[in-house]
Design a protein around this motif. Structure first.
Motif, PDB file in Angstrom:
ATOM      1  N   GLY A 230       0.835  -1.194   0.000  1.00  0.00           N
ATOM      2  CA  GLY A 230       0.000   0.000   0.000  1.00  0.00           C
ATOM      3  C   GLY A 230       0.867   1.239   0.000  1.00  0.00           C
ATOM      4  O   GLY A 230       2.070   1.160   0.304  1.00  0.00           O
ATOM      5  N   THR A 231       0.260   2.348  -0.361  1.00  0.00           N
ATOM      6  CA  THR A 231       1.009   3.614  -0.456  1.00  0.00           C
ATOM      7  C   THR A 231       0.101   4.773  -0.060  1.00  0.00           C
ATOM      8  O   THR A 231      -1.131   4.657  -0.154  1.00  0.00           O
ATOM      9  N   ILE A 232       0.737   5.871   0.340  1.00  0.00           N
ATOM     10  CA  ILE A 232       0.000   7.128   0.509  1.00  0.00           C
ATOM     11  C   ILE A 232       0.810   8.240  -0.153  1.00  0.00           C
ATOM     12  O   ILE A 232       2.020   8.120  -0.316  1.00  0.00           O
ATOM     13  N   ALA A 233       0.125   9.307  -0.500  1.00  0.00           N
ATOM     14  CA  ALA A 233       0.783  10.500  -1.049  1.00  0.00           C
ATOM     15  C   ALA A 233      -0.042  11.713  -0.638  1.00  0.00           C
ATOM     16  O   ALA A 233      -1.258  11.599  -0.544  1.00  0.00           O
ATOM     17  N   PRO A 234       0.556  12.863  -0.395  1.00  0.00           N
ATOM     18  CA  PRO A 234       2.000  13.069  -0.311  1.00  0.00           C
ATOM     19  C   PRO A 234       2.556  12.496   0.992  1.00  0.00           C
ATOM     20  O   PRO A 234       1.806  12.206   1.921  1.00  0.00           O
ATOM     21  N   ASN A 235       3.874  12.342   1.055  1.00  0.00           N
ATOM     22  CA  ASN A 235       4.537  11.794   2.242  1.00  0.00           C
ATOM     23  C   ASN A 235       4.843  12.944   3.204  1.00  0.00           C
ATOM     24  O   ASN A 235       5.617  13.832   2.876  1.00  0.00           O
ATOM     25  N   PRO A 236       4.231  12.944   4.402  1.00  0.00           N
ATOM     26  CA  PRO A 236       4.400  14.092   5.302  1.00  0.00           C
ATOM     27  C   PRO A 236       5.837  14.248   5.825  1.00  0.00           C
ATOM     28  O   PRO A 236       6.191  15.325   6.307  1.00  0.00           O
ATOM     29  N   CYS A 237       6.652  13.196   5.732  1.00  0.00           N
ATOM     30  CA  CYS A 237       8.055  13.308   6.186  1.00  0.00           C
ATOM     31  C   CYS A 237       8.897  14.096   5.192  1.00  0.00           C
ATOM     32  O   CYS A 237      10.022  14.494   5.503  1.00  0.00           O
ATOM     33  N   TYR A 238       8.370  14.285   4.002  1.00  0.00           N
ATOM     34  CA  TYR A 238       9.109  14.985   2.955  1.00  0.00           C
ATOM     35  C   TYR A 238       8.676  16.450   2.972  1.00  0.00           C
ATOM     36  O   TYR A 238       7.792  16.866   2.224  1.00  0.00           O
ATOM     37  N   THR A 239       9.286  17.214   3.856  1.00  0.00           N
ATOM     38  CA  THR A 239       8.936  18.621   4.023  1.00  0.00           C
ATOM     39  C   THR A 239       9.471  19.429   2.844  1.00  0.00           C
ATOM     40  O   THR A 239      10.367  18.966   2.136  1.00  0.00           O
ATOM     41  N   PRO A 240       8.964  20.646   2.642  1.00  0.00           N
ATOM     42  CA  PRO A 240       9.494  21.497   1.560  1.00  0.00           C
ATOM     43  C   PRO A 240      11.010  21.689   1.688  1.00  0.00           C
ATOM     44  O   PRO A 240      11.724  21.727   0.693  1.00  0.00           O
ATOM     45  N   GLU A 241      11.493  21.752   2.930  1.00  0.00           N
ATOM     46  CA  GLU A 241      12.941  21.920   3.133  1.00  0.00           C
ATOM     47  C   GLU A 241      13.702  20.683   2.639  1.00  0.00           C
ATOM     48  O   GLU A 241      14.747  20.796   1.979  1.00  0.00           O
ATOM     49  N   MET A 242      13.170  19.486   2.936  1.00  0.00           N
ATOM     50  CA  MET A 242      13.807  18.253   2.464  1.00  0.00           C
ATOM     51  C   MET A 242      13.753  18.173   0.944  1.00  0.00           C
ATOM     52  O   MET A 242      14.695  17.706   0.296  1.00  0.00           O
ATOM     53  N   ALA A 243      12.618  18.601   0.379  1.00  0.00           N
ATOM     54  CA  ALA A 243      12.463  18.562  -1.084  1.00  0.00           C
ATOM     55  C   ALA A 243      13.510  19.455  -1.742  1.00  0.00           C
ATOM     56  O   ALA A 243      14.110  19.085  -2.759  1.00  0.00           O
ATOM     57  N   GLU A 244      13.748  20.607  -1.129  1.00  0.00           N
ATOM     58  CA  GLU A 244      14.735  21.531  -1.685  1.00  0.00           C
ATOM     59  C   GLU A 244      16.142  20.926  -1.602  1.00  0.00           C
ATOM     60  O   GLU A 244      16.917  20.983  -2.559  1.00  0.00           O
TER      61      GLU A 244
END
Ligand code: AMP
Ligand code: GLY
Length: 427
Positions: A230-244
């Motif tokens: 199973g999967t979910i999106a978006p992943n809350p652990c992936y913050t905008p800061e981490m994405a950057e």
């Protein structure tokens, strides 16, 4: 356009459902497809790995574009073989697919270009690997077969005995065939995992909404590793800061590294990341869409999938918008009891129409019986995806729909998305 999708899982069904929305699509084929894809595609009885067969079929049926969704045909060079015949295809060429096809290659690439990943050693000699795990390797330790192994070639070992056993399984018993000729032995990292799929034409990279996979068979992340429950999106652990940080430290350097190596990557590049205390690190690269990540990512995509895919092939991704909705999605996999070990097939599936009223039902291991009724034919049978403005609602909606579908020995996890909800609550 006449389009052929190569593959036959839930990911391919999700791709087909998006592609068919584009009015330029005249005819859609799938090789080999599955019982659910049969309603929107003409099924072609070819194996996804039959490079010669797929090229011949594409030539004989005026196929304008082939979407190669599965890892093994990409690693076998299907996109190159189609290109030799003047047939355009979505996906990387063989030289670029090596980023998934060889973990030794991927690790050495990251080391050469300073891309953050777990510390590691590689071995092609069993005795040398054995001496390393006996003597110096810190525990726990991760032993990985070099090549493709259906997602089963990664063994996490908490004792030296387990590590020795892992080396024997991979390098001596050859459980994964030639994929075990070499091994990567690496440092065990901890932290939440994030999957990021990204479109790239080799120059521009545009990430899709992040997601979270649930790989273990049973609730609470217990049981054996599977292809994904199973999967979910978006992943809350992936913050905008981490994405950057991921864009700057991982995504752009990876595209650049592949270009410098003469292996320009076009298609969907999948980054399996771990958010460690030192920031995001690469756990694995895949040269394709993830399964079941695709089943939560594509329902949130607002831009036209075929247009974006063609842009990765034509090198015009910089001029193409890739937009996602701000909603959340949850996909619950319904599997055959016993999966990922042995299971029975051929059970009739009921309740599909009812579930489809509120959710997207993606077929994976299904086929139509002689009466045209869907029956189970694989380990992962269906993926049930719901979207909603919030994650909690998407999860509830996905489970309500999943419960409507019945077949003998149906197995699902009941906690898909719970870890993400805890993260959202700051727990
Ligand atoms: P892979 O087949 O490469 O996706 O690996 C399967 C799973 O093993 C990953 O999703 C991680 O949960 C775990 N894994 C792989 N490498 C490591 C590592 N270096 N440290 C901790 N866990 C890992
Ligand atoms: N869900 C992990 C993969 O597609 O490899």
């Amino acid at each position: 356009m006449n389009i052929l999708i190569v593959g036959g899982g839930g990911r391919e069904h999700a791709i087909a459902k998006e592609i068919i929305k584009n009015p330029a699509v005249k005819k859609l084929y799938a090789a080999p497809g599955n019982g659910g894809m049969a309603s929107i595609c003409e099924l072609v009885p070819l194996k996804a790995t039959d490079v010669g067969g797929v090229v011949r079929f594409a030539r004989e049926h005026d196929i304008d574009y082939v979407i190669v969704a599965q890892d093994d045909p990409l690693c076998l060079g299907m996109v190159d073989a189609l290109g030799d015949e003047g047939i355009a295809a979505f996906g990387p060429c063989k030289a670029a697919a090596m980023i998934e096809g060889s973990k030794v290659f991927a690790k050495d690439l990251m080391k050469r270009y300073g891309i953050p990943t777990a510390a590691y050693e590689t071995f092609d000699d069993y005795e040398a690997a054995l001496n390393y795990v006996r003597a110096s390797a810190p525990l726990p330790i991760v032993v990985k077969a070099d090549g493709l192994a259906l997602g089963k070639g990664v063994l996490i070992c908490s004792t030296r005995e387990e590590a020795e056993e892992a080396l024997k399984t991979i390098m001596l018993d050859k459980k994964f065939g030639a994929s075990g000729d070499k091994v990567v032995i690496e440092e065990f990292l901890t932290g939440p995992e994030v999957s990021v799929l990204a479109f790239t034409d080799g120059k521009t990279i545009k990430p899709m909404v992040s997601s979270m996979d649930h790989k273990r068979a049973l609730d609470g992340d217990r049981g054996l590793n599977t292809g994904g429950m199973g999967t979910i999106a978006p992943n809350p652990c992936y913050t905008p800061e981490m994405a950057e940080r991921a864009m700057k430290e991982i995504f752009l350097p990876t595209i650049d590294a592949m270009n410098r190596e003469g292996r320009s990557f076009r298609g969907c590049l999948y980054f399996g990341l771990m958010i460690t205390g030192d920031g995001p690190k690469v756990i694995e690269y895949n040269c394709r869409f993830g399964d079941p990540e695709t089943q939560v990512v594509l329902p949130l995509m607002k831009s036209d999938l075929l247009t974006v895919m063609l842009a990765t092939t034509n090198g015009t991704l910089d001029q193409t918008s890739v937009e996602f909705s701000r909603d959340a999605a949850c996909c619950v996999i319904l599997a055959s009891g016993g999966y990922p070990l042995s299971y029975q097939k051929g059970y009739e599936i009921h309740g599909l129409e009812e579930a489809e009223r509120t959710a997207n039902v993606y077929h994976a291991g299904t086929k139509l019986n002689e009466q045209g009724h869907p029956v189970t034919s694989g380990g992962r049978v269906l993926g049930v995806t719901a979207t909603a403005p919030g994650l909690e609602e998407a999860i509830e909606k996905a489970y309500r729909a999943a419960e409507k579908i019945t077949f003998t020995d149906r197995h699902m996890r009941h906690d898909i998305g719970q870890r993400a909800l805890s993260a959202l609550r700051g727990e």
